[in-house]
Design an enzyme around this catalytic site. Structure first.
Site, PDB file in Angstrom:
ATOM      1  CG  ASN A 140      55.753  62.209  75.009  1.00 22.54           C
ATOM      2  OD1 ASN A 140      55.213  61.828  73.629  1.00 22.54           O
ATOM      3  ND2 ASN A 140      56.480  62.890  74.668  1.00 22.54           N
ATOM      4  CE1 TYR A 155      55.794  73.079  79.248  1.00 18.86           C
ATOM      5  CE2 TYR A 155      58.200  74.211  80.027  1.00 18.86           C
ATOM      6  CZ  TYR A 155      56.945  74.308  78.849  1.00 18.86           C
ATOM      7  OH  TYR A 155      56.903  74.998  77.769  1.00 18.86           O
ATOM      8  CB  CYS A 184      57.516  58.938  80.954  1.00 18.99           C
ATOM      9  SG  CYS A 184      58.463  60.397  81.363  1.00 18.99           S
ATOM     10  CD  GLU A 233      59.636  55.187  79.218  1.00 18.49           C
ATOM     11  OE1 GLU A 233      58.560  56.668  78.667  1.00 18.49           O
ATOM     12  OE2 GLU A 233      60.954  55.022  79.074  1.00 18.49           O
ATOM     13  CB  CYS A 271      60.833  55.506  82.957  1.00 21.22           C
ATOM     14  SG  CYS A 271      59.184  56.657  83.142  1.00 21.22           S
TER      15      CYS A 271
HETATM   16 ZN   LIG Z   1      59.876  58.908  82.378  1.00 22.08          ZN
END
Ligand SMILES: [Zn+2]
Length: 141
Positions: free
Chosen positions: A48, A54, A59, A61, A98
């Protein structure tokens, strides 16, 4: 064990756990590592990447999938995601976005290994995490 990972998937789990250390997570302090096994047999890892704004954060993934696509693979054969603290027993499952990202490159029976720093905690299929999903096949005429 019926659901035990195969050899390549064991390496995948190790890659996801190792990737946790590479996370850039100064705000949440929640380090996540992910690894995807591409159709070539290669493993692509990611972590990440947070941002002071923010919502711009990435992520683990998404990072792993981007690495796979850049290397030329187009199909995910298995996934491992690692997060949490050793022995806390929580499941660091992929977020909703994700799950959809994985759907783009994975079949419904895609194995998703959820891990902690100590290793595998539980295995799901994509179908279990994202039932009745919308994917590329929905756009085929
Ligand atoms: Zn995610």
């Amino acid at each position: 064990m019926e659901n035990a990972p195969k050899d390549a998937e064991r390496a995948l789990i190790e890659a996801a756990v190792a990737a946790m250390a590479k996370a850039y997570a100064p705000y949440s302090k929640f380090h996540v590592g992910a690894a995807v096994l591409g159709e070539s047999g290669r493993i692509f890892a990611g972590a990440n990447v947070e941002n002071a704004a923010y919502p711009v954060s990435n992520c683990a993934e998404a990072s792993a999938i981007a690495a796979m696509i850049f290397a030329g693979d187009r199909r995910i054969e298995a996934v491992a995601v690692a997060g949490g603290k050793t022995g806390d027993g929580t499941l660091c499952t992929p977020c909703g976005a994700c799950r959809q990202r994985l759907r783009e490159f994975g079949a419904p029976d895609l194995r998703i290994h959820i891990c902690g720093p100590e290793g595998l905690r539980r295995t799901f299929t994509l179908q279990e995490l994202l039932p009745h999903s919308f994917g590329p096949d929905n756009l085929e005429a």
